[in-house]
Motif scaffolding. Structure first.
Motif, mmCIF file in Angstrom:
data_model
loop_
_atom_site.group_PDB
_atom_site.id
_atom_site.type_symbol
_atom_site.label_atom_id
_atom_site.label_comp_id
_atom_site.label_asym_id
_atom_site.label_seq_id
_atom_site.Cartn_x
_atom_site.Cartn_y
_atom_site.Cartn_z
ATOM 1 N N PHE A 112 55.084 4.001 23.018
ATOM 2 C CA PHE A 112 54.707 2.961 22.052
ATOM 3 C C PHE A 112 53.788 3.469 20.930
ATOM 4 O O PHE A 112 52.964 2.718 20.420
ATOM 5 N N LEU A 113 53.924 4.744 20.542
ATOM 6 C CA LEU A 113 53.071 5.298 19.476
ATOM 7 C C LEU A 113 53.334 4.608 18.133
ATOM 8 O O LEU A 113 52.404 4.253 17.417
ATOM 9 N N PHE A 114 54.617 4.433 17.806
ATOM 10 C CA PHE A 114 54.980 3.801 16.527
ATOM 11 C C PHE A 114 55.613 2.438 16.768
ATOM 12 O O PHE A 114 56.323 2.245 17.747
ATOM 13 N N VAL A 236 59.595 4.346 23.464
ATOM 14 C CA VAL A 236 59.045 5.475 22.710
ATOM 15 C C VAL A 236 59.978 5.821 21.554
ATOM 16 O O VAL A 236 61.194 5.610 21.639
ATOM 17 N N TYR A 237 59.392 6.333 20.476
ATOM 18 C CA TYR A 237 60.173 6.800 19.326
ATOM 19 C C TYR A 237 60.388 8.302 19.475
ATOM 20 O O TYR A 237 59.427 9.052 19.633
ATOM 21 N N SER A 238 61.630 8.733 19.449
ATOM 22 C CA SER A 238 61.917 10.175 19.533
ATOM 23 C C SER A 238 62.302 10.745 18.175
ATOM 24 O O SER A 238 63.235 10.258 17.553
ATOM 25 N N PRO A 239 61.595 11.800 17.728
ATOM 26 C CA PRO A 239 62.084 12.518 16.552
ATOM 27 C C PRO A 239 63.072 13.621 16.977
ATOM 28 O O PRO A 239 63.017 14.104 18.108
ATOM 29 N N TRP A 240 63.948 13.992 16.077
ATOM 30 C CA TRP A 240 64.649 15.265 16.189
ATOM 31 C C TRP A 240 63.980 16.204 15.212
ATOM 32 O O TRP A 240 63.307 15.761 14.266
#
Ligand code: TK8
Length: 337
Positions: A112-114, A236-240
């Protein structure tokens, strides 16, 4: 005599410099193998195509990107090693699978960071995002840009998950990353780390009951064929992250490096737009494909959040409190608070 020596020396210097300058601008014929884990009809595949076309265009057809999807060059972790060793030039994959190489990457796994993509863009593209990306260099990798994998949601085959307790004992595949293992153990699931390339088969053969990924991936990897229940958790938000082998990068001229960087930026802007547009309608598509959808009530989401606060403390301890604080401050700023 001394004068002529000095003249000779300065002549040599001038010649060396002009050769250096020519070299800095040179664009050679190059073939760049660019690996990724999803299939070519996925958002990852589409953005890779944009990158490849742009590199070709900017280099006047001299630099060619060979896009190799479907983990045909290996899982994220295997490709990272090939880049470090110089056996492969480029890849895109999850930041989460990089934590074994650069521990600071675990910051992006904070539950839940973003709250939304706008916050993620501001923090990832800002100074602290760059700082974390730059840490890869000492390990033999050059990060160019972050793409959006997206907010992750939960699917499984056992039961509809509407509250925390429903996760009990569900055998859940997670990425090869300690924060994910800890998070889902904390929530009561039986977390099993597996590379993405083995996931479909693991679900199909019921080696695991479930997994978590953004809507886009659940759709493009056809997980709906082997999963019944979907819970919208956005946990959670995952970046690539688009990576280049440092060994390869260091052998490129400044102009060639700029071609890759400019093309990467263009692919990033395309990818985020494309991914968000697809995510907006993916839930309806997944429903139409027969998945049973559950929304997590705000109360249940809060219960999960509370439970996961111990995981946050672990991440802060692992990446160091100053970096943790810097990221929190950047999120706050992005939120306009
Ligand atoms: C693709 C992976 C994937 C990730 C995962 O190679 O492993 O679940 O979400 O996107 O990086």
């Amino acid at each position: 005599k001394i004068k002529s020596l000095a003249l000779a020396a300065s002549l040599t210097l001038a010649v060396t410099m002009s050769v250096g300058a020519a070299h800095a601008q040179e664009v050679k014929h190059r073939i760049i193998r660019f690996g990724y884990g999803l299939n070519d009809i996925s958002n990852q595949g589409r953005a890779t195509k944009v990158f490849a076309d742009e590199v070709e265009k900017l280099s006047g057809g001299k630099m060619k990107v060979r896009a190799i999807g479907g983990a045909a060059l290996g899982s994220d972790v295997q490709m990272q090693q090939a880049l470090i060793g110089g056996a492969q030039e480029m890849m895109v994959g999850s930041t989460a699978t990089l934590v074994g190489i650069t521990k600071e990457m675990a910051i992006w796994d904070t539950p839940f960071l973003f709250n939304n993509g706008k916050e993620a863009d501001a923090v990832l593209d800002g100074p602290v995002g760059q700082k974390i990306m730059d840490k890869l260099q000492e390990k033999g990798l050059v990060g160019l840009v972050y793409w959006e994998n997206g907010f992750r949601n939960l699917t499984n085959n056992k039961r509809a998950v509407a509250k925390l307790e429903d996760l009990d004992g569900i055998k859940l595949r997670v990425m090869q990353n300690n924060v994910f293992i800890d998070s889902f153990k904390t929530l009561g699931a039986n977390a099993v780390p597996l590379p993405f390339s083995e996931l479909f088969t693991a679900l199909e053969t019921k080696t695991v009951d479930g997994q978590e990924n953004p809507f886009n991936t659940i759709l493009s990897s056809k997980f709906y064929e082997v999963q019944k229940y979907l819970t919208v958790t956005n946990h959670v938000y995952s970046p690539w992250i688009v990576l280049v082998s440092k060994k390869y990068w260091d052998g490129l001229s400044k102009t060639e490096q700029k071609v890759l960087m400019d093309a990467a930026r263009k692919s990033r802007d395309f990818e985020r737009q494309d991914t968000r547009a697809e995510a907006d309608k993916a839930l309806a598509d997944l429903k139409a494909k027969g998945m049973q959808i559950n929304q997590l009530s705000p109360m249940e989401a809060n219960r999960m959040r509370d439970k996961l606060s111990t995981v946050n403390a672990g991440i802060a301890a692992n990446v160091g409190q100053p970096l943790w604080d810097e990221v929190q401050a950047a999120v706050k700023k992005a939120r306009g608070a």
